[in-house]
Design an enzyme around this catalytic site. Structure first.
Site, PDB file in Angstrom:
ATOM      1  N   GLY A 169       0.821  -1.216   0.000  1.00  0.00           N
ATOM      2  CA  GLY A 169       0.000   0.000   0.000  1.00  0.00           C
ATOM      3  C   GLY A 169       0.848   1.255   0.000  1.00  0.00           C
ATOM      4  N   GLY A 170       0.497   2.169   0.886  1.00  0.00           N
ATOM      5  CA  GLY A 170       1.223   3.439   0.965  1.00  0.00           C
ATOM      6  C   GLY A 170       2.703   3.241   1.242  1.00  0.00           C
ATOM      7  N   GLY A 404      20.943   9.106 -33.830  1.00  0.00           N
ATOM      8  CA  GLY A 404      20.399   9.829 -32.674  1.00  0.00           C
ATOM      9  C   GLY A 404      21.118   9.460 -31.399  1.00  0.00           C
ATOM     10  N   ALA A 405      21.581   8.230 -31.330  1.00  0.00           N
ATOM     11  CA  ALA A 405      22.263   7.787 -30.111  1.00  0.00           C
ATOM     12  C   ALA A 405      23.579   8.549 -29.924  1.00  0.00           C
ATOM     13  CB  ALA A 405      22.514   6.282 -30.163  1.00  0.00           C
TER      14      ALA A 405
END
Ligand code: HXC
Length: 511
Positions: A169-170, A404-405
């Protein structure tokens, strides 16, 4: 006075036993340490000072008025690690499963506020079943108060999370907001809802290990940065990790004396790159050879292993290393590698840790899996992180830097301070085979010999470091054996670097 001192000692003793000896014994039987034993292992001996030992919950629902534990399931305070101040909290599962009540949260918030005010790291030893169910909204409010502080502390003081036991949970969102999360193999779990809730809501049957064990979070989800074989080793890892980080964002990381000479040459590196440009080699070997005393603290070793990240030192100076790994998927950048790299680069930038980037990357991974997974958005994260980083940035291209790399991996164009290349570097728009097929594919169809000749020509013209060096995109082509010395000198030269970004509330990184 004696009576009053006895009363104090009794109350202290009561607080020290948390949820009782029987509950603590159960913890040992499950192969786990108690909350206090963990603190003893984490901080320097005798350095721990505790706050709020007598604080109790205020809940009256579900017979809670009859249950009271001094300290309310969390031990908070400050101590030192290797002499350096830190604040900590350690949740005690023996008290209502370490669940978080309003007052338990108040104690954690108090140490977080002090850590922020005094500029020192905060470490959470998490062992909790989540929000204390009997309290309802108060415990939820307590969580939100902690989350807010995690965000306020982010990039100001280092925040580390250690995960012990089943955190649910939290209890998992606060670690997710911190800089590093370390789990314990086969004995710690992180999930929003446990297996029983999963079964009742979706019908899916799953074990705790399959749902949120350390293997899941270090290999698949990327939620955890490391998994240790035992609680002791997890704590030792946290101590080591902290040594690379400064106390806060206004300070540099500490310089550690070293007996490893900066001028140490490494002749073996002249033979590291295979003759066949498509054959893999292990980038970790290069890292090991050039850093101080072969001491590399790798982060997320099992998540996207095609990109290596971690901390090391050059001549005593802490750095963050980001390196493509040709030995895994040829070092290609995919969705997970991009996300992994981007977060690490931003973390180093936030904490004044210079970046050393080792490049051997054939490009971004093509195909539907990557495109559908958002490689455009995720690759942009890495690009964004490098572009905005103002810490010293040193880049070495050992072999491939394509397309792009090339731009992304701390290129000159993204404010790389020093960009070196080995003579074996190939810096080009794309690999020769693909390029020649695109340019001459139709014209030379059925003429394999001519195609091969064009490929050779393309390689000679573009797949070298010299096209980039002629334009100043590469500052120097260096001898592999002198790599350690050149990086050490560059780091010293950049030690007082000042750079900034335009004033703004914050950038809009493509999350
Ligand atoms: C109150 C809790 C508790 C909780 C455990 N306990 N979790 N008490 N609130 N959240 C108590 C148990 O009642 C038990 O008390 C003792 O702690 C030990 O728990 P066990 O279940 O016996 O231990 P174990 O079998 O090891 O299982 C541990 C567990 C399980 C997996 C954590 O207790 C569990 O599933 N708890 C609930 C987890 C959960 O769903 N949490 C979400 C809460 S909502 P006794 O007296 O019997 O010893 C939440 C929302 C926040 O957190 C959202 C913020 C974004």
């Amino acid at each position: 006075m004696k009576n009053k001192i006895d009363q104090l000692l009794n109350l202290r003793q009561q607080a020290l036993t948390g949820g009782g000896l029987a509950q603590q014994k159960k913890r040992h039987q499950s192969g786990r340490l108690t909350a206090r034993e963990r603190i003893d292992l984490l901080v320097d001996e005798g350095s721990f000072e505790e706050f709020d030992m007598f604080k109790c919950h205020r809940c009256t629902h579900f017979n809670m008025a009859e249950k009271e534990w001094l300290g309310d399931g969390v031990i908070t305070g400050y101590g030192t690690i290797k002499g350096r101040l830190l604040y900590l909290f350690s949740q005690d599962f023996s008290v209502a499963g370490g669940s978080l009540s309003e007052t338990h949260a108040e104690k954690i918030c108090k140490v977080m506020d002090m850590a922020l005010k005094n500029g020192a790291p905060v470490i959470g030893l998490n062992d909790s079943g989540g929000a204390r169910i009997q309290e309802g909204i108060e415990s939820l409010a307590g969580y939100a108060d902690i989350f807010l502080r995690n965000v306020q502390c982010s990039g100001v003081i280092p925040q580390l999370s250690l995960i012990f036991g089943p955190c649910a949970g939290g209890a998992v969102y606060s670690p997710a907001l911190t800089d590093f999360t370390i789990m314990v193999e086969n004995n710690s779990y992180m999930f929003l809802t446990g297996p029983k809730v999963v079964k009742s809501v979706t019908g899916e049957e799953v074990t705790a290990e399959q749902l949120g064990g350390s293997g899941i979070h270090t290999r698949h989800s990327g939620v955890a940065h490391l998994a240790a074989a035992s609680e002791q080793l997890a704590i030792a890892a946290a101590r080591d990790l902290l040594s690379f980080l400064p106390q806060n964002n206004m300070l540099p990381p500490a310089i550690q004396e070293t007996d490893d000479p900066a001028h140490r040459g490494v002749p073996a590196l002249n033979q590291l790159i295979p003759v066949d440009r498509n054959r893999p080699y292990d980038m970790k070997q290069l890292i090991a050879e050039i850093i101080d005393n072969n001491c590399f603290f790798e982060i997320q070793p099992d998540y996207a292993p095609n990109l290596i990240i971690g901390f090391a030192r050059f001549n005593g100076m802490a750095v963050g290393i980001v390196a493509n790994q040709p030995a895994h998927m040829a070092g290609v950048l995919d969705n997970n590698a991009s996300i992994k790299g981007a977060r690490f680069v931003r973390c180093c930038d936030a904490f004044n840790i210079p970046l050393v980037t080792l490049v051997d990357v054939p490009g971004f991974m093509p195909g539907t899996v990557q495109e559908y997974g958002g490689i455009i958005r995720n690759g942009a994260k890495l690009l964004y992180a490098y572009a905005e980083a103002t810490v010293p940035k040193i880049t070495l291209t050992t072999r491939k830097a394509y397309g792009g790399a090339y731009c992304v991996m701390s290129s000159k164009h993204l404010r790389g301070d020093i960009n070196y290349a080995w003579p074996s570097a190939e810096i080009a728009v794309m690999g020769a085979k693909g390029a020649v097929e695109l340019i001459y594919g139709k014209e030379l169809a059925g003429k394999p010999e001519e195609l091969r000749q064009m490929e050779h020509e393309y390689n000679e013209t573009f797949s070298t470091p010299y096209a980039a060096a002629r334009r100043g995109y590469v500052d120097d082509v260096i001898l592999p054996e002198r790599t350690r010395l050149r990086i050490c000198k560059a780091l010293t030269m950049l030690a007082d670097k000042r750079d900034s970004n335009p004033p703004r509330k914050h950038g809009n990184i493509p999350l």
